[in-house]
Write a protein that holds these residues in place. Structure first.
Motif, mmCIF file in Angstrom:
data_model
loop_
_atom_site.group_PDB
_atom_site.id
_atom_site.type_symbol
_atom_site.label_atom_id
_atom_site.label_comp_id
_atom_site.label_asym_id
_atom_site.label_seq_id
_atom_site.Cartn_x
_atom_site.Cartn_y
_atom_site.Cartn_z
ATOM 1 N N MET A 80 -56.818 33.711 -72.960
ATOM 2 C CA MET A 80 -56.959 33.011 -71.680
ATOM 3 C C MET A 80 -56.270 31.639 -71.714
ATOM 4 O O MET A 80 -55.625 31.256 -70.741
ATOM 5 N N ILE A 81 -56.396 30.922 -72.806
ATOM 6 C CA ILE A 81 -55.721 29.627 -72.938
ATOM 7 C C ILE A 81 -54.210 29.817 -72.867
ATOM 8 O O ILE A 81 -53.507 29.051 -72.212
ATOM 9 N N SER A 82 -53.726 30.849 -73.506
ATOM 10 C CA SER A 82 -52.291 31.140 -73.475
ATOM 11 C C SER A 82 -51.820 31.456 -72.057
ATOM 12 O O SER A 82 -50.783 30.943 -71.613
ATOM 13 N N VAL A 83 -52.561 32.281 -71.339
ATOM 14 C CA VAL A 83 -52.179 32.650 -69.972
ATOM 15 C C VAL A 83 -52.220 31.431 -69.053
ATOM 16 O O VAL A 83 -51.302 31.208 -68.253
ATOM 17 N N VAL A 84 -53.260 30.622 -69.164
ATOM 18 C CA VAL A 84 -53.365 29.420 -68.328
ATOM 19 C C VAL A 84 -52.233 28.446 -68.652
ATOM 20 O O VAL A 84 -51.619 27.870 -67.756
ATOM 21 N N GLY A 85 -51.930 28.283 -69.938
ATOM 22 C CA GLY A 85 -50.828 27.407 -70.336
ATOM 23 C C GLY A 85 -49.493 27.888 -69.790
ATOM 24 O O GLY A 85 -48.697 27.095 -69.272
ATOM 25 N N CYS A 86 -49.256 29.202 -69.862
ATOM 26 C CA CYS A 86 -48.022 29.771 -69.306
ATOM 27 C C CYS A 86 -47.944 29.545 -67.801
ATOM 28 O O CYS A 86 -46.876 29.242 -67.264
ATOM 29 N N THR A 87 -49.071 29.686 -67.131
ATOM 30 C CA THR A 87 -49.095 29.489 -65.684
ATOM 31 C C THR A 87 -48.760 28.047 -65.318
ATOM 32 O O THR A 87 -47.962 27.804 -64.409
ATOM 33 N N PHE A 88 -49.349 27.084 -66.035
ATOM 34 C CA PHE A 88 -49.054 25.682 -65.748
ATOM 35 C C PHE A 88 -47.591 25.349 -66.019
ATOM 36 O O PHE A 88 -46.952 24.652 -65.235
ATOM 37 N N ILE A 89 -47.056 25.853 -67.115
ATOM 38 C CA ILE A 89 -45.652 25.593 -67.428
ATOM 39 C C ILE A 89 -44.755 26.219 -66.361
ATOM 40 O O ILE A 89 -43.775 25.617 -65.921
ATOM 41 N N PHE A 90 -45.085 27.435 -65.915
ATOM 42 C CA PHE A 90 -44.297 28.091 -64.876
ATOM 43 C C PHE A 90 -44.352 27.299 -63.571
ATOM 44 O O PHE A 90 -43.328 27.085 -62.922
ATOM 45 N N LEU A 91 -45.529 26.844 -63.183
ATOM 46 C CA LEU A 91 -45.661 26.067 -61.955
ATOM 47 C C LEU A 91 -44.907 24.742 -62.054
ATOM 48 O O LEU A 91 -44.303 24.290 -61.079
ATOM 49 N N TYR A 92 -44.936 24.128 -63.223
ATOM 50 C CA TYR A 92 -44.197 22.888 -63.430
ATOM 51 C C TYR A 92 -42.694 23.125 -63.298
ATOM 52 O O TYR A 92 -41.963 22.284 -62.774
ATOM 53 N N SER A 93 -42.255 24.293 -63.753
ATOM 54 C CA SER A 93 -40.822 24.589 -63.687
ATOM 55 C C SER A 93 -40.359 24.920 -62.281
ATOM 56 O O SER A 93 -39.157 24.879 -61.992
ATOM 57 N N LEU A 94 -41.279 25.274 -61.383
ATOM 58 C CA LEU A 94 -40.885 25.573 -60.007
ATOM 59 C C LEU A 94 -40.259 24.365 -59.319
ATOM 60 O O LEU A 94 -39.443 24.518 -58.408
#
Length: 126
Positions: free
Chosen positions: A28-42
């Motif tokens: 779950m930490i990995s998925v949430v971290g990936c989501t935040f990084i993806f949103l930041y890259s938008l």
């Protein structure tokens, strides 16, 4: 870039730490971290789209082709991220299917470009 690098390292270290306690927390930490990084890259994607639109205005490239290229890029990123998350969770078969679906989607999206290319080649040969 530095912020994303540091965030990635922190997410990995936290996921490793929690994985020993409860494996599902690490995932779950990995998925949430990936989501935040993806949103930041938008935010960066918006800048890229604006630059590509300016280039399309300067050249004679059709805006439809620019849209197709941006769609292909989006599908590629999303399928790669989803595939990597599935691999991290231990679902290699799901990851492979996501990659195959992404490739097929790119092929379907790019059909108008291939059609125009074949049409142009046909015009040149006749």
């Amino acid at each position: 870039m530095l912020v994303i690098g540091i965030m990635g390292i922190v997410v990995v270290l936290m996921a490793i730490q929690f994985k020993s306690i409860k494996p599902e927390y690490g995932i779950m930490i990995s998925v949430v971290g990936c989501t935040f990084i993806f949103l930041y890259s938008l935010v960066r994607v918006k800048e890229i789209v604006e630059m590509v639109e300016r280039l399309a205005g300067i050249t004679s490239v059709s805006r439809e082709y620019i849209k197709i290229i941006l769609k292909i890029t989006g599908v590629t990123f999303i399928s790669e991220i989803a595939s990597d998350i599935a691999k991290d969770c231990g679902y290699q078969a799901v990851a492979n299917q996501v990659q195959i679906f992404g490739k097929l989607s790119v092929l379907v999206i790019s059909f108008p470009v291939f059609t125009e290319l074949i049409s142009s080649i046909g015009k040149l040969l006749s």
